[in-house]
Each structure stands twice: as C-alpha cells, then as structure tokens.
Design a protein around this motif. Structure first.
Motif, PDB file in Angstrom:
ATOM      1  N   HIS A 188      -2.991   7.029  -6.962  1.00  0.00           N
ATOM      2  CA  HIS A 188      -1.903   6.940  -6.177  1.00  0.00           C
ATOM      3  C   HIS A 188      -0.891   5.891  -6.366  1.00  0.00           C
ATOM      4  O   HIS A 188      -1.036   4.833  -6.870  1.00  0.00           O
ATOM      5  CB  HIS A 188      -2.642   6.313  -4.675  1.00  0.00           C
ATOM      6  N   PHE A 189       0.381   6.315  -6.041  1.00  0.00           N
ATOM      7  CA  PHE A 189       1.738   5.428  -5.680  1.00  0.00           C
ATOM      8  C   PHE A 189       1.652   5.215  -4.210  1.00  0.00           C
ATOM      9  O   PHE A 189       1.793   6.051  -3.634  1.00  0.00           O
ATOM     10  CB  PHE A 189       2.847   5.884  -6.481  1.00  0.00           C
ATOM     11  N   PRO A 190       1.444   3.967  -3.802  1.00  0.00           N
ATOM     12  CA  PRO A 190       1.834   4.032  -2.191  1.00  0.00           C
ATOM     13  C   PRO A 190       3.267   3.747  -1.847  1.00  0.00           C
ATOM     14  O   PRO A 190       3.551   3.757  -0.652  1.00  0.00           O
ATOM     15  CB  PRO A 190       0.881   2.542  -1.865  1.00  0.00           C
ATOM     16  N   GLY A 191       4.284   3.811  -2.641  1.00  0.00           N
ATOM     17  CA  GLY A 191       5.668   3.434  -2.391  1.00  0.00           C
ATOM     18  C   GLY A 191       5.913   1.894  -2.206  1.00  0.00           C
ATOM     19  O   GLY A 191       4.874   1.205  -2.031  1.00  0.00           O
ATOM     20  N   ASN A 192       7.053   1.684  -1.925  1.00  0.00           N
ATOM     21  CA  ASN A 192       7.383   0.241  -1.770  1.00  0.00           C
ATOM     22  C   ASN A 192       7.177  -0.038  -0.160  1.00  0.00           C
ATOM     23  O   ASN A 192       6.957   0.824   0.458  1.00  0.00           O
ATOM     24  CB  ASN A 192       8.691  -0.139  -2.270  1.00  0.00           C
ATOM     25  N   LEU A 193       6.894  -1.377   0.105  1.00  0.00           N
ATOM     26  CA  LEU A 193       6.508  -1.948   1.311  1.00  0.00           C
ATOM     27  C   LEU A 193       7.593  -1.688   2.288  1.00  0.00           C
ATOM     28  O   LEU A 193       7.348  -1.612   3.418  1.00  0.00           O
ATOM     29  CB  LEU A 193       5.863  -3.106   1.266  1.00  0.00           C
ATOM     30  N   GLN A 194       8.924  -2.080   1.731  1.00  0.00           N
ATOM     31  CA  GLN A 194      10.007  -1.943   2.718  1.00  0.00           C
ATOM     32  C   GLN A 194      11.194  -1.425   2.138  1.00  0.00           C
ATOM     33  O   GLN A 194      11.632  -1.919   1.023  1.00  0.00           O
ATOM     34  CB  GLN A 194      10.353  -3.336   3.073  1.00  0.00           C
ATOM     35  N   GLY A 195      11.883  -0.266   2.661  1.00  0.00           N
ATOM     36  CA  GLY A 195      13.118   0.181   1.916  1.00  0.00           C
ATOM     37  C   GLY A 195      14.092  -0.690   1.915  1.00  0.00           C
ATOM     38  O   GLY A 195      14.259  -1.621   3.119  1.00  0.00           O
ATOM     39  N   ARG A 196      14.923  -0.880   0.967  1.00  0.00           N
ATOM     40  CA  ARG A 196      15.984  -1.805   0.813  1.00  0.00           C
ATOM     41  C   ARG A 196      17.638  -1.189   0.653  1.00  0.00           C
ATOM     42  O   ARG A 196      18.514  -2.071   0.708  1.00  0.00           O
ATOM     43  CB  ARG A 196      15.839  -2.683  -0.288  1.00  0.00           C
ATOM     44  N   ASN A 197      17.714  -0.104   0.639  1.00  0.00           N
ATOM     45  CA  ASN A 197      18.863   0.656   0.694  1.00  0.00           C
ATOM     46  C   ASN A 197      18.639   2.109   0.895  1.00  0.00           C
ATOM     47  O   ASN A 197      17.678   2.691   1.015  1.00  0.00           O
ATOM     48  CB  ASN A 197      19.489   0.527  -0.851  1.00  0.00           C
ATOM     49  N   VAL A 198      19.650   3.001   0.749  1.00  0.00           N
ATOM     50  CA  VAL A 198      19.889   4.353   1.267  1.00  0.00           C
ATOM     51  C   VAL A 198      19.111   5.217   0.254  1.00  0.00           C
ATOM     52  O   VAL A 198      18.669   6.264   0.730  1.00  0.00           O
ATOM     53  CB  VAL A 198      21.101   4.841   1.752  1.00  0.00           C
ATOM     54  N   ARG A 199      18.800   4.738  -0.936  1.00  0.00           N
ATOM     55  CA  ARG A 199      17.946   5.555  -1.952  1.00  0.00           C
ATOM     56  C   ARG A 199      16.370   5.444  -1.516  1.00  0.00           C
ATOM     57  O   ARG A 199      15.888   6.029  -2.016  1.00  0.00           O
ATOM     58  CB  ARG A 199      18.351   4.977  -3.301  1.00  0.00           C
ATOM     59  N   GLU A 200      16.058   4.633  -0.607  1.00  0.00           N
ATOM     60  CA  GLU A 200      14.603   4.402  -0.363  1.00  0.00           C
ATOM     61  C   GLU A 200      14.417   4.599   1.210  1.00  0.00           C
ATOM     62  O   GLU A 200      14.104   4.036   2.034  1.00  0.00           O
ATOM     63  CB  GLU A 200      14.170   2.797  -0.622  1.00  0.00           C
ATOM     64  N   CYS A 201      14.691   6.008   1.307  1.00  0.00           N
ATOM     65  CA  CYS A 201      14.498   6.597   2.802  1.00  0.00           C
ATOM     66  C   CYS A 201      13.151   6.965   3.204  1.00  0.00           C
ATOM     67  O   CYS A 201      12.264   7.143   2.440  1.00  0.00           O
ATOM     68  CB  CYS A 201      15.263   7.680   2.707  1.00  0.00           C
ATOM     69  N   GLY A 202      12.884   6.970   4.564  1.00  0.00           N
ATOM     70  CA  GLY A 202      11.696   7.251   4.932  1.00  0.00           C
ATOM     71  C   GLY A 202      10.736   6.195   5.453  1.00  0.00           C
ATOM     72  O   GLY A 202      10.920   5.094   5.044  1.00  0.00           O
ATOM     73  N   ALA A 203       9.685   6.679   5.873  1.00  0.00           N
ATOM     74  CA  ALA A 203       8.545   5.433   6.209  1.00  0.00           C
ATOM     75  C   ALA A 203       8.214   4.903   4.988  1.00  0.00           C
ATOM     76  O   ALA A 203       7.829   5.445   3.825  1.00  0.00           O
ATOM     77  CB  ALA A 203       7.451   6.175   7.018  1.00  0.00           C
ATOM     78  N   LYS A 204       7.786   3.479   4.933  1.00  0.00           N
ATOM     79  CA  LYS A 204       7.353   2.782   3.784  1.00  0.00           C
ATOM     80  C   LYS A 204       6.135   1.751   4.387  1.00  0.00           C
ATOM     81  O   LYS A 204       6.382   1.658   5.405  1.00  0.00           O
ATOM     82  CB  LYS A 204       8.459   1.712   3.315  1.00  0.00           C
ATOM     83  N   GLY A 205       5.090   1.561   3.395  1.00  0.00           N
ATOM     84  CA  GLY A 205       4.076   1.050   3.684  1.00  0.00           C
ATOM     85  C   GLY A 205       2.985   0.900   2.632  1.00  0.00           C
ATOM     86  O   GLY A 205       3.291   0.508   1.559  1.00  0.00           O
TER      87      GLY A 205
END
Length: 413
Positions: free
Chosen positions: A207-224
């Motif tokens: 798994h990749f969990p994704g980043n914990l907190q989006g920082r710009n519009v390229r990192e959309c959607g729920a993060k956690g």
C-alpha cells in the motif's frame, strides 16, 4: 496486532497557491501539516496501536528553525509515554538534512540506516520491520536486492520510500517492480512517496497511504493514514483508510457547453459546493467547454472568483475559492490525442524528461530566476508567494502540454 501506516507528512511544508489569504485563515493553513500530525498521534494513542510506521518524507527539507524538530520530539514523546514504538525511514525530501539525522529522538523511535537495509525486531509486538533510509535525495537504483529475508514466526513488514514502477507527477526514486516487492516474502509492504492513496496488491498487501495533509490543488481529496489490523488465526488482514486532514483541496469541473444563463451555471455550482463536508475546503473551479463568447468570459477574473465565493458562503462547510479557471475545450488526454510524426515524438520526449531529476532541477532553477524578474502580483499568481516547488513545476508542465495539444488539435480541424 494493529498498526498505523503513514507517509509523506512534510512537516511545516506550506500550503501554496493562495496569495489572497491573510489573518487567521493564513495561520491555519501554515500550521496544517503540524495539526494533521498531532491528530495522527491522537489517533494512535486513543486506539492503543502496537506500532506506528512512517514511510519517508516526515520533513519537507531542511528546517527554517529548530522549532520543527522540537515539535516532532514532543509528539514522539507522547507516543513513548503510551508505549507505542515508531519505525521510520528517510525519503528524498528529508535525506540530506544533517539536522534531521542528528536530532535526538526518544528511545521508542527507530530510524533505519542508509548504509544498507536492516531489520528491527519487535518481539513484544510480534513484528519484524525491514527498512532503509535514503542516503541522498536522488536514489535511482532498485534497493530491494539488498533487503533482508523474512523472520519466521513474526509478521514481516517492509518499509520503503519508492516510486515503485513510476507514477505521474512523482520522480522515479528507488524504482522497483511489483514482482520485486513480492519476492521479498514479507507479509505487508508500507510504502511512501506517492501522494495519492493506492493499493498495489492484496496478496501480499502492498500500500501507498498517500500524504497526511494536502498542500496544494494537485493534492485533492481526503488525506490520512491506513489503520491495519492482522488476524493471526486465519492469516487475514484489514487495511482501512482513515481521513485526518484538517484542510482539504478540491477541484470542481463544470462543463458549461452551450448553457448561456449565468444563474443556471451558478445553481449547478452551488449544488457541488454544498456537498463538500471537510472542516475547511480549498477549492479550484474550472468552467470548461466554453464557447468563445460565453457570458463567463465577460467577467473580470477576480469578480468571478468573488461571485463563486459568495455561493460558497451559503454552504454549511467552510469553503475558500482558490481560483476560477476558464477553458475553451475539455482537457486533452495526452496518451490518446498525440498528433503523428515528429511532433508526437517531441511530446513523448517532453513527458518522459519531465520526471527526470536533473531535468526537473534545471527547470526549477530557471523558474526561480524568472520569479525574481517578475512583478510581485504576477509572481504571486504563478508561484503562490514562495519559491518554485515540485508541485508548481509539475502544474506548469501539465498546463503547457495541454495547451500545445489543444492548439494543434484546433489547427488540424
């Protein structure tokens, strides 16, 4: 056993692309990555997990001051008091900082070495964690051939910061194939580097969990993060995504077509905005498929953004309109729309080179030089008030390629 798999926390990395924000809201955005990490620790303590895994890029780079390190040590100390061990690796963003390597970490924290992959045995937890930290930013070799073998009678976890087989918008660091990961014989792979959540395999779970907190519009959607629970009696495993972001980026697209009545367009937009539910939503709006003389084109860009912001104020959630974009045609799928001949070859080359570290480094240097020569308002619009970043660079590359393809498609017609 229950453990948390998190990655790409990028502590104190700023949210970018919002030069018009100020006051309390700007302060909230500046502290978003810290707040998300604090919430992660809260969850770990409340759920009494057995282990926390951090798969690289805990930091965004060298610190501006030592407060970043002090904040981290305090939070890791809370995990020590709760009896929760932490295993982490350094990724491309935090590999080169001597401050990070010299930081005195609490005894419950184990940071893997960069000389060679190694194993951390946690008998009380029933786990063996195998990991490796980056010795430098640009790691372009596959490290999996050097990883240790699994330990019998323990749950074996691999911890690695990697692009795997490559992902759009991410540099190809520590490249490896899915068969390479499976061949290690581990029970779970905790990966980092890719900021979009993704499951590469169910057997074994990778798994990749994704980043914990989006920082710009390229990192959309729920993060956690991923909350993982093992079931030894039947060999089962459950990996559940847990959103934890305090600030959520969204990109809303409305295909306007021949719709001429502005009230109808705004009614559709209002419906989309009302469906947002995060505590704080940062939204980019794109109206596409616009005719050349559409009524939206007659509005001043800032006036249009404020009209959209007025719609957002009527919603229950807190919403800030980052920007409003107008596009004449739908976005072009580069893979399906390339023209023939030498231009096809040129665009393929542009796409391939855009992910090469040396090429990206040179482009970032050029963008930084350009920023110093631009008037302040234009620099704010293009770079969000900071130095050009990887995300800004990728957005410029994507936008430029889309523009070229649309232009050529129109000429062919």
């Amino acid at each position: 056993m229950r453990f948390i798999h998190a990655a790409d926390i990028h502590l104190d990395s700023p949210c970018t692309g919002l030069p018009h924000l100020e006051g309390n809201l700007a302060q909230r955005l500046a502290g978003a990555t810290r707040e998300a990490f604090t919430a992660l620790v809260d969850e770990a303590v409340a759920r009494r997990i057995d282990l926390l895994l951090i798969a690289g890029d805990l930091f965004d780079g060298p610190w501006k001051d030592f407060s970043t390190g002090l904040f981290l040590v305090r939070q890791l100390g809370r995990l020590r008091e709760a009896g929760i061990p932490v295993c982490l690796v350094l990724g491309n963003h935090d590999a080169e900082s001597p401050l990070i390597r010299d930081l005195p970490l609490p005894e419950n924290v184990f940071c893997f070495d960069s000389a060679a992959p190694e194993t951390r045995l946690l008998p009380a937890t029933g786990a063996a964690v195998h990991g490796w930290s980056y010795p430098k930013r640009d790691v372009l070799d596959n490290p999996l051939g050097r990883f240790p073998g699994p330990h019998a009678d323990l749950f074996n976890i691999g911890l690695l910061h990697t692009a795997a087989e490559g992902r759009e918008g991410h540099a190809p660091y520590a490249p490896c194939r899915l068969p390479d990961l499976k061949a290690c014989g581990y029970d779970y792979w905790a990966l980092g580097h890719i900021h979009q959540r993704e499951c590469l395999s169910d057997t074994p779970p990778i798994h990749f969990p994704g980043n914990l907190q989006g920082r710009n519009v390229r990192e959309c959607g729920a993060k956690g993060f991923l909350l993982v629970e093992t079931f030894p009696e039947d060999g089962g495993l459950d990996a559940r995504f847990q959103p934890i972001d305090l600030v959520r980026w969204e990109h809303l697209r409305l295909s306007v077509g021949q719709e001429k009545v502005l009230d109808d367009v705004e009614a559709r937009l209002g419906t989309l905005l009302s469906e947002l539910s995060s505590p704080l939503n940062l939204v980019r709006i794109t109206f596409d498929d616009l005719s050349p003389n559409h009524v939206l084109r007659r509005l001043d860009p800032e006036s249009l953004r404020m009209r959209c912001q007025a719609l957002a104020e009527a919603c229950n959630a807190e919403i800030v309109i980052e920007s409003v974009r107008l596009e004449q045609a739908a976005r072009v799928d580069i893979s399906r729309s390339l023209p023939t001949g030498s231009m096809r070859q040129l665009l393929h080359t542009m796409q391939n080179r855009s992910g090469h570290p040396e090429f990206r480094s040179r482009l970032l240097e050029r963008l930084a030089a350009l920023r110093k020569e631009l008037p302040a308002p234009l620099a704010e619009e293009l770079f969000g008030g900071g130095e050009p970043s990887e995300s800004v660079l990728q957005e410029h590359i994507d936008t430029s390629l889309d523009h070229l393809l649309r232009q050529m498609s129109e000429e062919e017609r």
